[in-house]
Design a protein around this motif. Structure first.
Motif, short mmCIF file in Angstrom:
data_model
loop_
_atom_site.label_atom_id
_atom_site.label_comp_id
_atom_site.label_asym_id
_atom_site.label_seq_id
_atom_site.Cartn_x
_atom_site.Cartn_y
_atom_site.Cartn_z
N ALA B 131 0.84 -1.20 0.00
CA ALA B 131 0.00 0.00 0.00
C ALA B 131 0.88 1.25 0.00
CB ALA B 131 -0.92 -0.01 1.22
N PRO B 132 1.43 1.61 -1.17
CA PRO B 132 2.32 2.78 -1.20
C PRO B 132 1.57 4.06 -0.87
CG PRO B 132 1.81 2.06 -3.42
CD PRO B 132 1.25 1.02 -2.49
N GLY B 133 2.26 4.97 -0.22
CA GLY B 133 1.70 6.29 0.05
C GLY B 133 2.16 7.29 -0.99
N LEU B 134 1.82 8.56 -0.77
CA LEU B 134 2.01 9.55 -1.83
C LEU B 134 2.65 10.80 -1.23
CD1 LEU B 134 1.33 10.00 -4.83
CD2 LEU B 134 -0.84 10.95 -4.12
N LYS B 135 3.98 10.78 -1.13
CA LYS B 135 4.67 11.93 -0.56
C LYS B 135 5.71 12.50 -1.49
CE LYS B 135 3.16 13.15 3.43
NZ LYS B 135 2.90 14.56 3.70
N GLN B 136 6.22 11.67 -2.43
CA GLN B 136 7.31 12.11 -3.29
C GLN B 136 7.00 11.78 -4.74
OE1 GLN B 136 11.33 11.31 -1.87
NE2 GLN B 136 10.44 9.96 -0.36
N ILE B 137 7.77 12.39 -5.64
CA ILE B 137 7.62 12.11 -7.07
C ILE B 137 7.70 10.61 -7.35
CG2 ILE B 137 8.78 12.36 -9.30
CD1 ILE B 137 7.40 14.87 -8.67
N GLU B 138 8.67 9.94 -6.73
CA GLU B 138 8.82 8.50 -6.99
C GLU B 138 7.60 7.72 -6.52
OE1 GLU B 138 11.33 10.34 -6.02
OE2 GLU B 138 13.07 9.83 -7.24
N ASP B 139 6.99 8.15 -5.41
CA ASP B 139 5.75 7.51 -4.97
C ASP B 139 4.68 7.64 -6.05
OD1 ASP B 139 6.90 7.06 -2.46
OD2 ASP B 139 6.09 8.91 -1.62
N ALA B 140 4.59 8.83 -6.62
CA ALA B 140 3.53 9.09 -7.60
C ALA B 140 3.73 8.27 -8.87
CB ALA B 140 3.48 10.57 -7.94
N THR B 141 4.97 8.19 -9.37
CA THR B 141 5.17 7.41 -10.59
C THR B 141 4.99 5.91 -10.30
OG1 THR B 141 7.57 7.56 -10.23
CG2 THR B 141 6.59 9.09 -11.80
N ARG B 142 5.31 5.50 -9.08
CA ARG B 142 5.12 4.10 -8.71
C ARG B 142 3.62 3.77 -8.67
NH1 ARG B 142 7.67 3.54 -3.18
NH2 ARG B 142 9.32 4.45 -4.42
N ILE B 143 2.83 4.65 -8.07
CA ILE B 143 1.39 4.40 -8.01
C ILE B 143 0.78 4.46 -9.42
CG2 ILE B 143 -0.80 5.39 -7.21
CD1 ILE B 143 0.63 6.10 -4.59
N ARG B 144 1.22 5.42 -10.22
CA ARG B 144 0.75 5.50 -11.61
C ARG B 144 1.02 4.19 -12.33
NH1 ARG B 144 3.67 9.83 -15.47
NH2 ARG B 144 5.29 8.23 -15.50
N ARG B 145 2.23 3.66 -12.15
CA ARG B 145 2.60 2.41 -12.78
C ARG B 145 1.69 1.26 -12.33
NH1 ARG B 145 6.63 -0.56 -15.04
NH2 ARG B 145 7.00 -2.57 -14.05
#
Lengths: 444, 444
Positions: B131-145
């Motif tokens: 369950a990744p969270g959303l704090k950094q750019i890398e989090d966002a691209t990971r969730i997008r993926r």
């Protein structure tokens, strides 16, 4: 689950065309078949089509990846006879005429191999880690990361020799990719970034372009190639022709004459076809491309075609058809014509004939070389032509607009909008990476 | 090498201010000190400042990372008393007043801790991978993926139960991040993508928002929070309040009442401060934030300040100051005032007083909630206000223009421009990843 008859993989009533690879060739073939009574399946390991001619601008932080890449599904959204699968091909059974992926087996009546090329290190595969090439979005973000980290590390380094090593960039290969990278890296290092660094003078950066042959841009006429060299030198690039690379390691690049201490090495020298030829057991040239017949079909397998960098085709002038986007698109469209003729019972088209439209390469701000049939353009006029041509061939209004906006912004401000160090990964071997992503400190 | 006296780390004549973290608080402190006779060093482990309020739009493919992130060096380019280092802090020596990084040791007279927060899984750190969270750019691209791959895998899957699992998205936490993610995922799944898939009906997608408390958007008034729930439900989101998560594993999410089979779980429930408090041995609250004094200094260490999510501050109303961008900016500016007063010998400013300007959250197209002092906005008006406010607070003309352009394009076409599956990495644990990047097939 909504299953329509045309997409039910094992019960297609119409001829089934499977296209592997959604680059310029594969996508053009799919689009040219939009009104033909066939069921098309496009398979790609990525979910996007990448406009490779502008990859170097992602690698040098002018454009974002999404500016030059579009979801394949989006492109084929309205083409109801096309299905897109994001999958890896594991095997092609040419006897049963089935493409195997995980988890689907996809039967075909016609197969188009459009899987492109990757970097070739001429037998030195160990160079790959130190000298990444530029073929995919991930390559571009990896190179961007390396270049930007080199500057960051130089700012932090107390050792003058180490600083100079970090600020030395070697680009191997004087074709369009190498020339464009060299010019863009020189602009970043010597124009964009110097005002932002306090400890290190980035104007001391060295950008060295190595070309094994006697001149850069060998496919261009002599006058344009000489102009390109002068333009690069004006940007501060050291151009060394007739200089073959003999070694690449963590410390830099070796040539017959010297060892160049360099923190970043970028490979633009050679390509090799993807292994599609092995899948179908076809005869290949030494670059791994399938030796296709005059209708671009695999000899002995009239239902299997190869296009773009996957195909070895000799033009009417006796020279190989070059591995560029317009050639791939022409082949894709031609194969669609051949399939259309067979499906509709019309006469087969004449053998494939490649029409060379010209060569373009940009060096940097206000400098590009363009060769059309009898027209040679260079300097500002060439640069404007180059820019308009690339905007024209981009897909989609949004991307054209955003790319044009970024270019204008870069032109007037000398800034670059995509200077992010992101996207670490298992294939990124950044030996110069002092900033591991696992540390606890976080920006808010 | 060009060494100017102010940047020669060990011989500064003017007071040295070291700021760790270039988020909203740290950057505001640096900018507010631009005309003060101090030497500022900004240290961040990234080379960019990220506009976190729009991270969810990167995660849901509307914006590119570079649309909401700017190089810190670019922001401070013209501020000649500021030096930027991209580095990880390894230790702070509070006795010698030195920040240790690799390779530099940086002495300070004043230290500002602005290192932000990260996700907190309330003792269940094993949930982080699923369950990744959303704090950094890398989090966002990971969730997008993850989100985009779930759709791709559903299109390929022959198993109806597996397809439904892949098309189930659970968002944990009904604060602004959770609400914005739930609305955006529902729009992608049920509006943007369905026309592009042939085998699977994405309108069957389920988006479930779980909130442990009795209502979503608990910091908003009741009427806006009820409106937000209705607006989410109109988009097809299943909102479940008073529902705590008891388990998260590869197959989905457990609550007291049921187990939800889900392919994608996104964490928006809790945060914990970065370990800056440990570095300086300061007393911390249970979220790890430093209990600062009325001047935001660490008790007993008047030269060390904490701002933003690193600081625990109680407002005049007795409630903790919220962990939002305006609060961090106010603290950053206040600390700059305190330092300015001490450096120039003026009287110290009055104790820090947080002014709450309002709360904003968007649900989706034409739906947002806004609470200003006495004004409650919702629906289309709220949405326009939300958009204008965010454009206004973005840094730089180019980014404002590109973000506005992307929003307009999304509004009129229902398309999203950044739908790329890229950036695999060692921290990406995509158990549903059927498309490993190592396979030989390549698009051209």
């Amino acid at each position: 689950m909504r299953l329509s008859p045309r997409t039910s993989v094992n019960t297609a009533a119409r001829p089934r065309v499977v296209i592997i690879g959604a680059g310029f060739g594969g996508l053009e073939a799919a689009r040219a078949l939009r009104s033909v009574p066939v069921d098309i399946t496009v398979i790609d390991r990525h979910n996007y089509h990448c406009f490779q001619p502008l990859l170097y601008q992602v690698a040098t932080a002018t454009l974002a990846p999404s500016d030059i890449a579009w979801p394949i599904r989006g492109i084929l959204r309205r083409q109801s006879n096309a299905t897109v699968f994001m999958a890896d091909v594991t095997e092609v059974d040419v006897e049963q005429r089935v493409v195997h992926t995980d988890p689907l087996a996809i039967p075909y009546d016609y197969l188009v191999l459009a899987t492109g090329a990757t970097h070739s290190y001429f037998g030195h595969d160990d160079w790959a880690g130190m000298a990444p090439g530029l073929k995919q979005i991930e390559d571009a973000t990896r190179i961007r990361r390396r270049i930007l980290i080199a500057f960051e590390k130089a700012e932090l380094s107390p050792d003058p020799a180490e600083r100079q090593r970090l600020l030395t960039f070697v680009i191997v290969g004087g074709g369009p990719t190498g020339v464009e990278m060299a010019g863009a890296v020189a602009e970043v290092a010597r124009q964009t970034l110097p005002p932002e660094f306090r400890n290190v003078d980035l104007r001391q950066s060295r950008v060295i372009l190595l070309e094994a042959g006697p001149r850069i841009l060998a496919t261009f006429p002599d006058d344009l190639s000489a102009y390109a060299q002068r333009a690069l030198e004006r940007l501060g690039v050291e151009v060394r022709t007739s200089t073959a690379v003999t070694a690449i390691d963590e410390r830099g690049v070796g040539t017959a004459a010297e060892h160049i201490d360099a923190g970043t090495v970028i490979w633009g020298a050679g390509v090799v076809a993807s292994p599609a030829g092995q899948w179908v057991g076809a005869e290949r040239d030494k670059a791994g491309r399938i030796k296709v017949g005059p209708d671009l079909a695999v000899p002995g397998r009239p239902e299997i075609f190869a296009v773009g960098d996957t195909a070895a085709v000799i033009g009417k002038n006796g020279h190989p058809v070059p591995g560029i986007a317009p050639a791939a698109k022409q082949m894709g469209r031609y194969v669609a014509d051949v399939i259309t003729a067979r499906v509709t019972g019309r006469a087969a088209p004449a053998p494939f004939h490649y029409r060379h439209q010209g060569d373009l390469a940009t060096i940097g701000r206000k400098a590009a070389v363009v060769k059309l049939k009898r027209i040679h353009l260079r300097g500002f006029i060439g640069w404007i032509f180059w820019g308009l041509a690339h905007i024209y061939f981009l897909i989609g209004i949004r991307n054209r607009f955003v790319v044009a906006l970024n270019w204008l912004w870069n032109y007037f401000t000398f800034q670059r909008g995509a200077r992010l160090i992101t996207e670490t990964g298992p294939t990124v071997q950044v030996s110069t990476d002092a900033v591991p992503p696992s540390a606890p400190q976080r920006g808010r």
